[in-house]
Design a protein around this motif. Structure first.
Motif, PDB file in Angstrom:
ATOM      1  N   VAL A 110       0.940  -1.258   0.060  1.00 45.68           N
ATOM      2  CA  VAL A 110      -0.023  -0.110  -0.049  1.00 45.68           C
ATOM      3  C   VAL A 110       0.928   1.221   0.099  1.00 45.68           C
ATOM      4  O   VAL A 110       0.693   1.885  -0.728  1.00 45.68           O
ATOM      5  CB  VAL A 110      -0.776  -0.202   1.345  1.00 45.68           C
ATOM      6  N   VAL A 111       1.723   1.338   0.950  1.00 45.25           N
ATOM      7  CA  VAL A 111       2.557   2.791   1.187  1.00 45.25           C
ATOM      8  C   VAL A 111       3.640   2.654  -0.237  1.00 45.25           C
ATOM      9  O   VAL A 111       3.795   3.655  -0.900  1.00 45.25           O
ATOM     10  CB  VAL A 111       3.292   2.610   2.494  1.00 45.25           C
ATOM     11  N   PRO A 112       4.114   1.735  -0.260  1.00 45.36           N
ATOM     12  CA  PRO A 112       5.048   1.802  -1.681  1.00 45.36           C
ATOM     13  C   PRO A 112       4.411   2.109  -3.025  1.00 45.36           C
ATOM     14  O   PRO A 112       5.047   3.018  -3.308  1.00 45.36           O
ATOM     15  CB  PRO A 112       5.901   0.326  -1.739  1.00 45.36           C
ATOM     16  N   VAL A 113       3.225   1.560  -3.277  1.00 45.67           N
ATOM     17  CA  VAL A 113       2.782   2.085  -4.401  1.00 45.67           C
ATOM     18  C   VAL A 113       2.247   3.532  -4.287  1.00 45.67           C
ATOM     19  O   VAL A 113       2.250   4.361  -5.280  1.00 45.67           O
ATOM     20  CB  VAL A 113       1.340   1.116  -4.602  1.00 45.67           C
ATOM     21  N   ALA A 114       1.594   3.747  -3.270  1.00 44.87           N
ATOM     22  CA  ALA A 114       1.047   5.230  -3.037  1.00 44.87           C
ATOM     23  C   ALA A 114       2.338   6.308  -3.187  1.00 44.87           C
ATOM     24  O   ALA A 114       2.195   7.462  -3.503  1.00 44.87           O
ATOM     25  CB  ALA A 114       0.538   5.245  -1.717  1.00 44.87           C
ATOM     26  N   SER A 115       3.476   5.727  -2.700  1.00 44.93           N
ATOM     27  CA  SER A 115       4.737   6.709  -2.844  1.00 44.93           C
ATOM     28  C   SER A 115       5.250   6.807  -4.249  1.00 44.93           C
ATOM     29  O   SER A 115       5.721   7.779  -4.688  1.00 44.93           O
ATOM     30  CB  SER A 115       5.858   6.184  -1.893  1.00 44.93           C
ATOM     31  N   ARG A 116       5.134   5.680  -4.972  1.00 43.08           N
ATOM     32  CA  ARG A 116       5.406   5.799  -6.381  1.00 43.08           C
ATOM     33  C   ARG A 116       4.401   6.347  -7.365  1.00 43.08           C
ATOM     34  O   ARG A 116       4.654   6.742  -8.443  1.00 43.08           O
ATOM     35  CB  ARG A 116       5.663   4.210  -6.952  1.00 43.08           C
ATOM     36  N   LEU A 117       3.072   6.476  -7.029  1.00 41.88           N
ATOM     37  CA  LEU A 117       2.105   7.039  -7.636  1.00 41.88           C
ATOM     38  C   LEU A 117       1.452   8.186  -6.722  1.00 41.88           C
ATOM     39  O   LEU A 117       0.301   7.983  -6.345  1.00 41.88           O
ATOM     40  CB  LEU A 117       0.974   6.004  -7.983  1.00 41.88           C
ATOM     41  N   PRO A 118       1.943   9.220  -6.341  1.00 38.88           N
ATOM     42  CA  PRO A 118       1.679  10.322  -5.552  1.00 38.88           C
ATOM     43  C   PRO A 118       0.256  10.981  -6.059  1.00 38.88           C
ATOM     44  O   PRO A 118      -0.447  11.583  -5.207  1.00 38.88           O
ATOM     45  CB  PRO A 118       2.756  11.211  -5.451  1.00 38.88           C
ATOM     46  N   GLY A 119       0.173  10.982  -7.366  1.00 42.28           N
ATOM     47  CA  GLY A 119      -0.997  11.621  -8.160  1.00 42.28           C
ATOM     48  C   GLY A 119      -2.236  10.811  -7.386  1.00 42.28           C
ATOM     49  O   GLY A 119      -3.326  11.375  -7.487  1.00 42.28           O
ATOM     50  N   VAL A 120      -2.045   9.531  -7.705  1.00 43.88           N
ATOM     51  CA  VAL A 120      -3.192   8.754  -7.543  1.00 43.88           C
ATOM     52  C   VAL A 120      -3.761   8.906  -5.945  1.00 43.88           C
ATOM     53  O   VAL A 120      -4.786   8.780  -5.377  1.00 43.88           O
ATOM     54  CB  VAL A 120      -2.913   7.023  -7.844  1.00 43.88           C
ATOM     55  N   PHE A 121      -2.406   8.754  -5.312  1.00 47.19           N
ATOM     56  CA  PHE A 121      -2.998   9.009  -3.618  1.00 47.19           C
ATOM     57  C   PHE A 121      -3.377  10.269  -3.340  1.00 47.19           C
ATOM     58  O   PHE A 121      -4.456  10.166  -2.519  1.00 47.19           O
ATOM     59  CB  PHE A 121      -1.786   8.827  -2.883  1.00 47.19           C
ATOM     60  N   ALA A 122      -3.053  11.347  -4.082  1.00 46.30           N
ATOM     61  CA  ALA A 122      -3.679  12.643  -3.697  1.00 46.30           C
ATOM     62  C   ALA A 122      -5.183  12.818  -4.356  1.00 46.30           C
ATOM     63  O   ALA A 122      -5.973  13.255  -3.766  1.00 46.30           O
ATOM     64  CB  ALA A 122      -2.739  13.692  -4.650  1.00 46.30           C
ATOM     65  N   GLY A 123      -5.515  12.037  -5.483  1.00 46.53           N
ATOM     66  CA  GLY A 123      -6.677  11.818  -5.744  1.00 46.53           C
ATOM     67  C   GLY A 123      -7.426  11.305  -5.119  1.00 46.53           C
ATOM     68  O   GLY A 123      -8.761  11.882  -4.878  1.00 46.53           O
ATOM     69  N   ALA A 124      -7.004  10.066  -4.397  1.00 43.54           N
ATOM     70  CA  ALA A 124      -8.000   9.399  -3.442  1.00 43.54           C
ATOM     71  C   ALA A 124      -8.558  10.313  -2.359  1.00 43.54           C
ATOM     72  O   ALA A 124      -9.519  10.228  -1.998  1.00 43.54           O
ATOM     73  CB  ALA A 124      -7.471   8.027  -3.179  1.00 43.54           C
ATOM     74  N   VAL A 125      -7.272  10.918  -1.730  1.00 45.16           N
ATOM     75  CA  VAL A 125      -7.522  11.658  -0.631  1.00 45.16           C
ATOM     76  C   VAL A 125      -8.613  12.826  -0.758  1.00 45.16           C
ATOM     77  O   VAL A 125      -9.232  13.159  -0.127  1.00 45.16           O
ATOM     78  CB  VAL A 125      -6.206  12.355  -0.250  1.00 45.16           C
ATOM     79  N   GLU A 126      -8.360  13.464  -2.124  1.00 43.66           N
ATOM     80  CA  GLU A 126      -9.443  14.559  -2.376  1.00 43.66           C
ATOM     81  C   GLU A 126     -10.780  14.215  -2.564  1.00 43.66           C
ATOM     82  O   GLU A 126     -11.607  14.836  -1.999  1.00 43.66           O
ATOM     83  CB  GLU A 126      -8.924  15.448  -3.328  1.00 43.66           C
ATOM     84  N   ARG A 127     -10.960  13.108  -3.185  1.00 43.25           N
ATOM     85  CA  ARG A 127     -12.335  12.609  -3.370  1.00 43.25           C
ATOM     86  C   ARG A 127     -12.897  12.456  -2.046  1.00 43.25           C
ATOM     87  O   ARG A 127     -14.125  12.519  -1.773  1.00 43.25           O
ATOM     88  CB  ARG A 127     -12.284  11.271  -4.032  1.00 43.25           C
ATOM     89  N   LEU A 128     -12.204  11.732  -0.913  1.00 39.78           N
ATOM     90  CA  LEU A 128     -12.645  11.470   0.348  1.00 39.78           C
ATOM     91  C   LEU A 128     -12.693  12.850   1.317  1.00 39.78           C
ATOM     92  O   LEU A 128     -13.619  12.678   2.335  1.00 39.78           O
ATOM     93  CB  LEU A 128     -11.788  10.647   0.980  1.00 39.78           C
ATOM     94  N   ALA A 129     -11.950  13.862   0.894  1.00 32.09           N
ATOM     95  CA  ALA A 129     -12.075  14.982   1.756  1.00 32.09           C
ATOM     96  C   ALA A 129     -12.880  16.134   1.393  1.00 32.09           C
ATOM     97  O   ALA A 129     -13.472  17.188   2.210  1.00 32.09           O
ATOM     98  CB  ALA A 129     -10.785  15.676   1.451  1.00 32.09           C
TER      99      ALA A 129
END
Length: 341
Positions: free
Chosen positions: A321-340
């Motif tokens: 989970v964390v390695p993939v999120a760190s390699r794909l920060p845009g995807v991580f940011a998009g998921a956080v924003e949708r939930l925020a």
């Protein structure tokens, strides 16, 4: 003749928000709650940015600490996203309850000391705790007696049963983010809730010991070394709860009582406040069934993203989970924003 237009089961944050919504809509409201004083709960205590406008619209502004965003870490890698639309807020659950209760009192919400454990629907009204109401809103939490009484509750799945534990520590926050530590024991949430207080919450399987889980994270153990506990350890769960619907006659379910996936994404209150708004709107228009569609719409992103993340967290791919999120920060940011939102 009814004793009250809207009877609300449960005086937690969502129940109180629903009572305020109903009073602002001009409805007569009674909240049935057996507990006295501020109600606490084991939770992460981070209000997502989307929850703050909901509270402001209700006239509620609880004290707390700004939260700049969400960060994931596994001890080797860290990825963070700062909320695009402004900060969220870390708020002690007891402080949130005090602010909501004060507003409800100001608006003339009545309170009945009692727990709703029996519901009787009649032609044109519903009866519970000795009161007759036009409508009943079930906001009585994860283990909702109202949901069981009206036949909407489903058995709790035994697979992936997770529980929450939380304790506060008297220490100055060291981060402006909600820090989520992904550990073998579970996810640890670190939320600043005051100038000198950090909330520490653990989401894990049954049987995980809170202190052992914290000790297994060397960085966290070092930070908390010498910090005095600022609250007792509290627990809640199992977190996943299912319902087959949210409306049964004159009864509508809101908040955790309406079904809950997991606390992993930390937006339960934002969703609960939105449900309270939609439920009251349906009652004002005399169309309770409209709430079902509104519930589906308001919770769709939450259910999809949280459900997928929980399945991943419980799988052999958890460590990715964390390695993939760190390699794909845009995807991580998009998921956080949708939930925020």
């Amino acid at each position: 003749m009814s004793d009250t237009q809207v009877l609300i089961a449960g005086g937690g944050p969502v129940g109180l928000a629903a009572s305020i919504e109903a009073r602002l809509a001009g409805l007569d409201v009674t909240v049935a709650e057996p507990r006295d004083g501020p109600i606490d709960k084991a939770c992460g205590e981070g209000l997502m940015p989307g929850a703050l406008p909901e509270l402001a619209r209700l006239g509620v502004d609880p004290a707390g600490m700004p939260i700049a965003g969400i960060a994931y870490s596994d001890g080797r890698r860290r990825v963070e996203h700062r909320f695009d639309g402004g900060p969220g807020r870390g708020v002690r659950r007891t402080e949130l309850h005090r602010a909501l209760r004060a507003r409800a009192d100001d608006l003339g919400v009545r309170f009945h000391e009692g727990r709703i454990d029996a519901v009787h629907q009649r032609a044109g009204f519903v009866e519970a705790v000795g009161l007759r109401a036009d409508w009943l809103l079930g906001a009585d939490g994860l283990h909702s007696a109202v949901a069981r009484e009206v036949g909407l509750a489903l058995p709790t799945p035994r697979a992936r049963r997770r529980f929450g534990q939380r304790r506060h520590y008297a220490i100055a926050p060291w981060s402006e983010f909600v820090e989520v530590l992904w550990t073998p024991a579970g996810e640890i949430y670190l939320t600043p809730v005051g100038d000198d207080t950090v909330g520490v919450a653990l989401l894990a399987r049954r049987g995980e010991h809170f202190d052992d889980a914290l000790a297994a994270s060397p960085e966290l153990a070092a930070r908390l070394r010498g910090a005095a506990p600022a609250s007792d350890l509290r627990g809640a769960g199992p977190l996943r709860q299912r319902t087959k619907g949210r409306v049964a006659g004159r009864v509508l379910l809101v908040g955790d009582a309406s079904g809950y996936v997991d606390a992993l994404t930390g937006e339960g209150l934002r969703i609960g406040f939105a449900q309270a708004r939609a439920a009251v709107a349906a009652l004002v228009h005399g169309d309770p069934n409209a709430y079902e569609a509104a519930w589906e719409r308001e919770t769709r992103d939450f259910r999809r993203l949280t459900g997928g993340l929980v399945r991943l967290a419980a799988s052999p791919l958890r460590g990715a989970v964390v390695p993939v999120a760190s390699r794909l920060p845009g995807v991580f940011a998009g998921a956080v924003e949708r939930l925020a939102r």
